[in-house]
Motif scaffolding. Structure first.
Motif, PDB file in Angstrom:
ATOM      1  N   GLY A  29      25.974   0.515 -32.101  1.00 53.80           N
ATOM      2  CA  GLY A  29      24.863   0.730 -31.180  1.00 53.80           C
ATOM      3  C   GLY A  29      25.050   1.938 -30.289  1.00 53.80           C
ATOM      4  O   GLY A  29      24.080   2.412 -29.691  1.00 53.80           O
ATOM      5  N   VAL A  30      26.271   2.450 -30.170  1.00 50.04           N
ATOM      6  CA  VAL A  30      26.489   3.647 -29.358  1.00 50.04           C
ATOM      7  C   VAL A  30      26.227   4.864 -30.241  1.00 50.04           C
ATOM      8  O   VAL A  30      26.859   5.050 -31.280  1.00 50.04           O
ATOM      9  CB  VAL A  30      27.913   3.703 -28.770  1.00 50.04           C
ATOM     10  N   ASN A  31      25.266   5.674 -29.822  1.00 45.84           N
ATOM     11  CA  ASN A  31      24.891   6.862 -30.576  1.00 45.84           C
ATOM     12  C   ASN A  31      25.746   8.060 -30.180  1.00 45.84           C
ATOM     13  O   ASN A  31      26.154   8.844 -31.034  1.00 45.84           O
ATOM     14  CB  ASN A  31      23.407   7.169 -30.342  1.00 45.84           C
ATOM     15  N   GLU A  32      26.011   8.198 -28.871  1.00 44.64           N
ATOM     16  CA  GLU A  32      26.746   9.351 -28.380  1.00 44.64           C
ATOM     17  C   GLU A  32      27.446   9.008 -27.073  1.00 44.64           C
ATOM     18  O   GLU A  32      26.907   8.266 -26.253  1.00 44.64           O
ATOM     19  CB  GLU A  32      25.779  10.517 -28.157  1.00 44.64           C
ATOM     20  N   ALA A  33      28.660   9.548 -26.888  1.00 40.66           N
ATOM     21  CA  ALA A  33      29.409   9.371 -25.646  1.00 40.66           C
ATOM     22  C   ALA A  33      30.036  10.708 -25.279  1.00 40.66           C
ATOM     23  O   ALA A  33      30.718  11.319 -26.103  1.00 40.66           O
ATOM     24  CB  ALA A  33      30.486   8.312 -25.817  1.00 40.66           C
ATOM     25  N   ASN A  34      29.780  11.171 -24.059  1.00 36.84           N
ATOM     26  CA  ASN A  34      30.300  12.456 -23.600  1.00 36.84           C
ATOM     27  C   ASN A  34      30.990  12.300 -22.250  1.00 36.84           C
ATOM     28  O   ASN A  34      30.333  12.023 -21.248  1.00 36.84           O
ATOM     29  CB  ASN A  34      29.176  13.488 -23.483  1.00 36.84           C
ATOM     30  N   VAL A  35      32.312  12.505 -22.246  1.00 37.95           N
ATOM     31  CA  VAL A  35      33.099  12.404 -21.017  1.00 37.95           C
ATOM     32  C   VAL A  35      33.014  13.711 -20.241  1.00 37.95           C
ATOM     33  O   VAL A  35      33.102  14.795 -20.814  1.00 37.95           O
ATOM     34  CB  VAL A  35      34.576  12.082 -21.342  1.00 37.95           C
ATOM     35  N   ASP A  36      32.858  13.598 -18.927  1.00 35.08           N
ATOM     36  CA  ASP A  36      32.941  14.732 -18.002  1.00 35.08           C
ATOM     37  C   ASP A  36      34.154  14.467 -17.113  1.00 35.08           C
ATOM     38  O   ASP A  36      34.094  13.646 -16.198  1.00 35.08           O
ATOM     39  CB  ASP A  36      31.659  14.835 -17.171  1.00 35.08           C
ATOM     40  N   LEU A  37      35.274  15.133 -17.420  1.00 35.15           N
ATOM     41  CA  LEU A  37      36.515  14.879 -16.679  1.00 35.15           C
ATOM     42  C   LEU A  37      36.390  15.231 -15.199  1.00 35.15           C
ATOM     43  O   LEU A  37      36.939  14.535 -14.342  1.00 35.15           O
ATOM     44  CB  LEU A  37      37.681  15.664 -17.303  1.00 35.15           C
ATOM     45  N   GLU A  38      35.686  16.318 -14.881  1.00 39.24           N
ATOM     46  CA  GLU A  38      35.549  16.732 -13.486  1.00 39.24           C
ATOM     47  C   GLU A  38      34.745  15.732 -12.667  1.00 39.24           C
ATOM     48  O   GLU A  38      35.035  15.503 -11.493  1.00 39.24           O
ATOM     49  CB  GLU A  38      34.908  18.113 -13.398  1.00 39.24           C
ATOM     50  N   ALA A  39      33.745  15.140 -13.275  1.00 35.65           N
ATOM     51  CA  ALA A  39      32.888  14.174 -12.579  1.00 35.65           C
ATOM     52  C   ALA A  39      33.414  12.745 -12.688  1.00 35.65           C
ATOM     53  O   ALA A  39      32.874  11.834 -12.065  1.00 35.65           O
ATOM     54  CB  ALA A  39      31.465  14.246 -13.118  1.00 35.65           C
ATOM     55  N   ASN A  40      34.480  12.542 -13.486  1.00 35.00           N
ATOM     56  CA  ASN A  40      35.053  11.208 -13.701  1.00 35.00           C
ATOM     57  C   ASN A  40      34.027  10.208 -14.227  1.00 35.00           C
ATOM     58  O   ASN A  40      33.925   9.090 -13.736  1.00 35.00           O
ATOM     59  CB  ASN A  40      35.698  10.664 -12.411  1.00 35.00           C
TER      60      ASN A  40
END
Length: 69
Positions: A29-40
């Motif tokens: 069910g998860v289509n996309e996941a994008n981590v933003d390290l600076e924004a945590n």
């Protein structure tokens, strides 16, 4: 598709990014996941009929990171 931004503590490097994105992407069910390290945080695009926020939080916590609730 729904979108959610999840605040995550403890991510500091590329390995952390890969771990969290991989764990979320493995969920049905998860289509996309994008981590933003600076924004945590991690931005997730997902199908609400297949996966919910608690399942995503559990997948992140299983990798050793803390989800801010």
């Amino acid at each position: 598709m729904a979108q959610k931004t999840i605040e995550v503590q403890g991510m500091t490097c590329g390995h952390c990014k890969s771990s969290v994105e991989g764990a979320l992407s493995a969920l049905d069910g998860v289509n996309e996941a994008n981590v933003d390290l600076e924004a945590n945080n991690v931005a997730v695009e997902y199908d609400e009929s297949k996966v919910d926020a608690s399942s995503m939080a559990e997948a992140i916590e299983d990798q050793g990171y803390d989800v801010v609730k």
